[in-house]
Write an enzyme that holds these catalytic residues in place. Sequence first.
Site, PDB file in Angstrom:
ATOM      1  N   THR A   1      10.685 -18.169 -26.793  1.00 33.45           N
ATOM      2  CA  THR A   1      11.597 -18.080 -25.655  1.00 33.45           C
ATOM      3  C   THR A   1      11.083 -17.062 -24.642  1.00 33.45           C
ATOM      4  O   THR A   1      11.121 -17.292 -23.441  1.00 33.45           O
ATOM      5  CB  THR A   1      13.003 -17.715 -26.154  1.00 33.45           C
ATOM      6  OG1 THR A   1      13.344 -18.649 -27.162  1.00 33.45           O
ATOM      7  CG2 THR A   1      14.007 -17.774 -25.054  1.00 33.45           C
TER       8      THR A   1
ATOM      9  N   SER B   1      10.553 -19.250 -35.797  1.00 36.48           N
ATOM     10  CA  SER B   1      11.620 -18.458 -35.180  1.00 36.48           C
ATOM     11  C   SER B   1      11.201 -16.990 -35.095  1.00 36.48           C
ATOM     12  O   SER B   1      10.718 -16.420 -36.062  1.00 36.48           O
ATOM     13  CB  SER B   1      12.883 -18.600 -36.026  1.00 36.48           C
ATOM     14  OG  SER B   1      13.902 -17.889 -35.414  1.00 36.48           O
ATOM     15  N   GLY B   2      11.378 -16.402 -33.933  1.00 37.30           N
ATOM     16  CA  GLY B   2      11.042 -14.991 -33.742  1.00 37.30           C
ATOM     17  C   GLY B   2       9.600 -14.772 -33.341  1.00 37.30           C
ATOM     18  O   GLY B   2       9.153 -13.636 -33.209  1.00 37.30           O
TER      19      GLY B   2
ATOM     20  N   GLY C   1      10.158 -23.898 -34.044  1.00 33.17           N
ATOM     21  CA  GLY C   1       8.910 -24.232 -34.730  1.00 33.17           C
ATOM     22  C   GLY C   1       9.177 -24.726 -36.122  1.00 33.17           C
ATOM     23  O   GLY C   1      10.328 -24.872 -36.553  1.00 33.17           O
TER      24      GLY C   1
ATOM     25  N   GLU D   1       9.863 -25.009 -39.837  1.00 34.62           N
ATOM     26  CA  GLU D   1      10.686 -24.102 -40.660  1.00 34.62           C
ATOM     27  C   GLU D   1      10.527 -24.430 -42.126  1.00 34.62           C
ATOM     28  O   GLU D   1      10.694 -25.580 -42.530  1.00 34.62           O
ATOM     29  CB  GLU D   1      12.157 -24.209 -40.254  1.00 34.62           C
ATOM     30  CG  GLU D   1      12.449 -23.478 -38.956  1.00 34.62           C
ATOM     31  CD  GLU D   1      13.914 -23.486 -38.564  1.00 34.62           C
ATOM     32  OE1 GLU D   1      14.721 -24.132 -39.258  1.00 34.62           O
ATOM     33  OE2 GLU D   1      14.233 -22.845 -37.545  1.00 34.62           O
TER      34      GLU D   1
ATOM     35  N   SER E   1      17.822 -15.416 -31.463  1.00 36.69           N
ATOM     36  CA  SER E   1      17.152 -16.656 -31.836  1.00 36.69           C
ATOM     37  C   SER E   1      17.807 -17.842 -31.134  1.00 36.69           C
ATOM     38  O   SER E   1      19.028 -17.974 -31.132  1.00 36.69           O
ATOM     39  CB  SER E   1      17.253 -16.823 -33.347  1.00 36.69           C
ATOM     40  OG  SER E   1      16.614 -18.001 -33.725  1.00 36.69           O
ATOM     41  N   SER E   2      16.980 -18.685 -30.520  1.00 37.48           N
ATOM     42  CA  SER E   2      17.545 -19.875 -29.877  1.00 37.48           C
ATOM     43  C   SER E   2      17.926 -20.849 -30.983  1.00 37.48           C
ATOM     44  O   SER E   2      17.098 -21.199 -31.800  1.00 37.48           O
ATOM     45  CB  SER E   2      16.519 -20.542 -28.973  1.00 37.48           C
ATOM     46  OG  SER E   2      15.717 -19.590 -28.351  1.00 37.48           O
TER      47      SER E   2
HETATM   48  N1  LIG Z   1       5.509 -10.960 -25.187  1.00 42.97           N
HETATM   49  C1  LIG Z   1       6.385 -10.185 -25.796  1.00 42.97           C
HETATM   50  N2  LIG Z   1       6.419  -8.867 -25.519  1.00 42.97           N
HETATM   51  C2  LIG Z   1       7.295  -8.073 -26.136  1.00 42.97           C
HETATM   52  N3  LIG Z   1       8.201  -8.483 -27.019  1.00 42.97           N
HETATM   53  C3  LIG Z   1       8.234  -9.788 -27.342  1.00 42.97           C
HETATM   54  C4  LIG Z   1       7.347 -10.708 -26.724  1.00 42.97           C
HETATM   55  N4  LIG Z   1       7.599 -11.915 -27.237  1.00 42.97           N
HETATM   56  C5  LIG Z   1       8.623 -11.776 -28.107  1.00 42.97           C
HETATM   57  N5  LIG Z   1       9.007 -10.495 -28.170  1.00 42.97           N
HETATM   58  C6  LIG Z   1      10.082  -9.927 -29.020  1.00 42.97           C
HETATM   59  O1  LIG Z   1      10.368 -10.810 -30.053  1.00 42.97           O
HETATM   60  C7  LIG Z   1      11.728 -11.235 -30.041  1.00 42.97           C
HETATM   61  C8  LIG Z   1      11.851 -12.696 -30.394  1.00 42.97           C
HETATM   62  O2  LIG Z   1      11.302 -13.499 -29.403  1.00 42.97           O
HETATM   63  P1  LIG Z   1      11.829 -14.950 -29.055  1.00 42.97           P
HETATM   64  O3  LIG Z   1      11.076 -15.408 -27.901  1.00 42.97           O
HETATM   65  O4  LIG Z   1      13.292 -14.937 -28.943  1.00 42.97           O
HETATM   66  O5  LIG Z   1      11.443 -15.751 -30.314  1.00 42.97           O
HETATM   67  P2  LIG Z   1      11.638 -17.303 -30.574  1.00 42.97           P
HETATM   68  O6  LIG Z   1      12.187 -17.898 -29.338  1.00 42.97           O
HETATM   69  O7  LIG Z   1      10.287 -17.780 -30.902  1.00 42.97           O
HETATM   70  O8  LIG Z   1      12.547 -17.408 -31.722  1.00 42.97           O
HETATM   71  C9  LIG Z   1      12.182 -10.991 -28.643  1.00 42.97           C
HETATM   72  O9  LIG Z   1      13.553 -10.715 -28.626  1.00 42.97           O
HETATM   73  C10 LIG Z   1      11.347  -9.764 -28.257  1.00 42.97           C
HETATM   74  O10 LIG Z   1      11.972  -8.606 -28.716  1.00 42.97           O
HETATM   75 MG   LIG Z   2      13.862 -18.856 -29.005  1.00 35.29          MG
END
Ligand SMILES: Nc1ncnc2c1ncn2[C@@H]1O[C@H](COP(=O)(O)OP(=O)(O)O)[C@@H](O)[C@H]1O
Ligand SMILES: [Mg+2]
Length: 1107
Positions: free
Chosen positions: A115, A110-111, A390, A392, A163-164
Amino acid sequence: MPKSEVKTSLLDNMIGVGDSVLLEPLTEDTFLENLKNRFDHSEIYTYIGSVVISVNPYRHLPIYTPEKVEEYRNRNFYELSPHIYALADEAYRSLRDQDKDQCILITGESGAGKTEASKLVMSYVAAVCGKGAEVNQVKEQLLQSNPVLEAFGNAKTMRNDNSSRFGKYMDIEFDFKGDPLGGVISNYLLEKSRVVKQPRGERNFHIFYQLLSGGSEDLLKQLKLEREFNQYNYLGLDSAKVNGVDDAANFRTVKNAMQIVGFMDDEVELVLEVVAAVLKLGNIEFKPESRVNGLDESRIQDKNELKEICELLGQDQAVLERAFSFRTVEAKQEKVSTTLNVAQAYYARDALAKNLYNRLFTWLVNRINESIKAQSKVRKKVMGVLDIYGFEIFENNSFEQFIINYCNEKLQQIFIELTLKEEQEEYIKEGIEWTHIEYFNNAIICELIENNTNGILAMLDEECLRPGTVTDETFLEKLNQVCAVHERFESRMSKSSRFLNDTTLPHNCFRIQHYAGKVMYHVEGFVDKNNDLLYRDLSQAMWKTNHVLVKSLFPEGNPAKMSLKRPPTAGSQFKASVATLMKNLQTKNPNYIRCIKPNDQKAPHIFAEALVRHQVRYLGLMENVRVRRAGYAFKQPYESCLERYKMLCSQTWPHWRQGSRDGVKVLLTELQIPPEEFSYGRSKIFIRNPRTLFELEDLRKRRLEDLATLIQKIYRGWKCRTNFLLMKKSQIIISAWTKRHFQRKKYLQLKSVTLIIQSYIRGWKARKLLRELKHQKRCEESATTIAAYWRGFQARRELKRLKEEARRKHAVAVIWAYWLGLKVRREYRKFFRANAGKKIYEFTIQRIMQKYFLEMKKKLPSMSPTEKTWPPRPYFFLDDTHTELKRIFHLWRCKKYRDQFTEQKKAIFEEKLEASELFKDKKALYTNSVQQPFQGDYLEISKNPKYQKLNGAVEEKIVLADVVNKINRANGKVAPRIFLLTQSNFILADQKSGQIKSTIPVMDITSVSVSKQTDGLFAVHLKEGSTAAAKGDFLFTSDRLIEIITKLYRTIFFKTNQKINVEINNEFLVQFNQDKVCVKFIQGAQKNGNLPTCKRKNNRLLEVTVP
Ligand SMILES: Nc1ncnc2c1ncn2[C@@H]1O[C@H](COP(=O)(O)OP(=O)(O)O)[C@@H](O)[C@H]1O
Ligand SMILES: [Mg+2]
């Protein structure tokens, strides 16, 4: 790097190595070192072969611009530095051009940026695929499904502000040209427990906050909501506001996105009503109420909230209230109702909220699918994007983590399978011998979880369905019995004596050695969560609402469709959907994005090595590299290999005319690279060791420097020569131009000289000719002149002769006439009188005069005495006559005019004339009187019976009778009096009665006085000592002043033959009794018509104010 300098290989300008497969030596440390090095240089993407590792930068990087999209578009995967766009491009082109369905698997904790990565892939594909109104609408709908799902399915957690909280798999469908047609979204396991409870520092799903912050007052009122977050038990008190997140703005975005995706307005309304209902459910509180049997029964504390929920959902309040108080169990056609205690009531409430929200979410996904699904029935190519939670590992891992980790195990499995398969396929395709690779296969762990007979999920289901008391502990016991022998399963009670002494493992836990590490699960809640129980009373209550959406969410509540069969458990549902997903993925060409989270602070620039190492381990990245490197570390098509290294061999440089495979062979042989270091495939060269590749790169770099020098040398030579040639050419041109210039100048000079000479000669010739011509002309002219003179002379001579002849003839005639006259006179003298001439003269004059008078008769002007015209005189000698005649005529005309008048009229005119002489230009009142005829007798006394007596008293003819105002001598007041003038008297009488007041003989009047103004005041002065003058002079006013005085004047004149004095002055004296009083006229405001106002000021002064 400047824009013009286009990279042609991944190997150019590398920071660390872009592809970890090339790491030398390959250890976990060098791998991490490489990632860190690249991360520090803002290179967040690194490859493992075709897998992209993405390290979350937690900051905006300028690498997602439209220019970048163009840069990566239609380029080979290894051509440019690693980028997620390279992977997206590869996948898209392979889908479009090779007709291979694709899937993009994004994993990470996560994070880590999953997404974001999925959105980047989608936006890249959207940017490069076809254009056009229809296609753009599809794209827009696909992209706009994200904000909707994120609002309802994402939340702020400790690890990620967005977070999704659900797994998402989206199939994007394309037509044969690669234009998007639509898509299908599948969702997995929404973390619904978040609806009712959130860990500290985390939030509920975004939509709740967005609705409360962004909903209009009207909307909130309609949904019966308050704006404050703290009004709601379901919204965790802390972290309600997230930094940098504008919930209100996001709400608008979501509403807009819903509209674009195709939600109707009333659908949006229904959805928001359900959201509001869920939020309000949390505010229903229960209190215990003791019953006779000693048990506690729950009661709703405040029914207001319940009422509002029922209003929102169109629900009968009693039905819902009952559902919160009773539970009906049906067994074998028997219904048993039991009351709920407080704990159970809360459980029921939360279960309802969770279920309602979860079902709403599923409905949303289906609704979006309905909108975005491809319309046409043509065969579609598919690109799947999987963004799933992913692996956890928390401190306290429960059922959810178990399920998630299971899913990740499955993904790892197909990853290994597909990677190896792909690798193997390539070897076979290239005709290279396949050697077996040692790697860890996690199928055994999947078995442990999903095996239908003794897998953990199967055990859990069995426990849930088993009659009798079932608890989490009994489930663990069962696990201990069945799985204890499994090498990846550990528990305290495990029969496997190996772990008996492991005191780190609590009694209520079991541990699984996942491929990514060991995870300890607490059994607490497993049974409940797997059961996912919603009391039947509640689902029935929900089915009974009038709310179309809610009703459709609870189909099992329909009594007609009620079945005693239990719904599938959460575990088995998930297992089934994972299986479907895996099956789906296996048919597609996989592309991997492995996301890594560099730190726990969500901060940029921090690379927490331990954290990353952990992720590298559990994501099995080293495993991944090893698989990739099994056999050969690097492979490259012959063409690009030859293109890159051909300068290293004299035979291949600069041109190799034969096949590129032979070229590479020649190249490698000449470079004396040991033959065991590479293999020749059909279309690619396989290099076993990265070292060899780097050696080649080194050689290339050095050779490039030499080549650069060579190029420089040749270029300089070429440049100098070109310069020289250019100068030479210029010199020739310049000299040609100069010569031309001088020649031209000389020519022009010659030309002008010639012209001058030519003109002189021509001039001289012309003058000569002119002279000749002139001479010739003069000769001609003189001849003419001479001839003319000669003729003239002849003519004059002839004229003279003729004149002489005529004079002689005339003289003869005159002499003849005189002679005749003399003869006649001599003969007739006796017949003529001596004064005949005088007579003729007189006769002529007479005739002229006659004519003059006759003509004058015709021309006479009109008879009007005012006529001034007179005809002009015809003869000068008649000047005096003419003037005299005019005068006579005028006199005669006047007389004629006068003769028309009667005696009476004459008298009137005389009077008028008299008045004119008296007053004209002297008194202003006069002009008014000119128009008025003088009537004299205005009162007609003889006819008026009222004045009979007065008439009788007057014997003489009445000259004038009128009413005048007499001014009182003492005070200036006025009184009307009859003013009667006879030929010898003037009489004053009372106006009403006709009674005579005084009779004054006209002889006693000496003079009268008037002012110069327009007033009608006049004074009649009397002879001193006469009887009439006893009281003194009279003062009167009358509008007919002019007539009265004129008549008085004339009467006195007729009587006495004397002209009385008429004094016209603005100041005069009058005699009152013994006083001499001055009458003075002053200008004042108009009061009563033309009447003056008199005021006796004192003994000496009477002031008359006149307008
Ligand atoms: N390629 C990227 N460039 C800039 N910031 C990013 C990028 N990927 C992720 N982030 C930052 O990280 C945060 C979490 O990403 P996210 O895709 O929501 O994580 P996940 O879906 O894996 O939990 C986003 O809100 C953004 O601020
Ligand atoms: Mg996500």
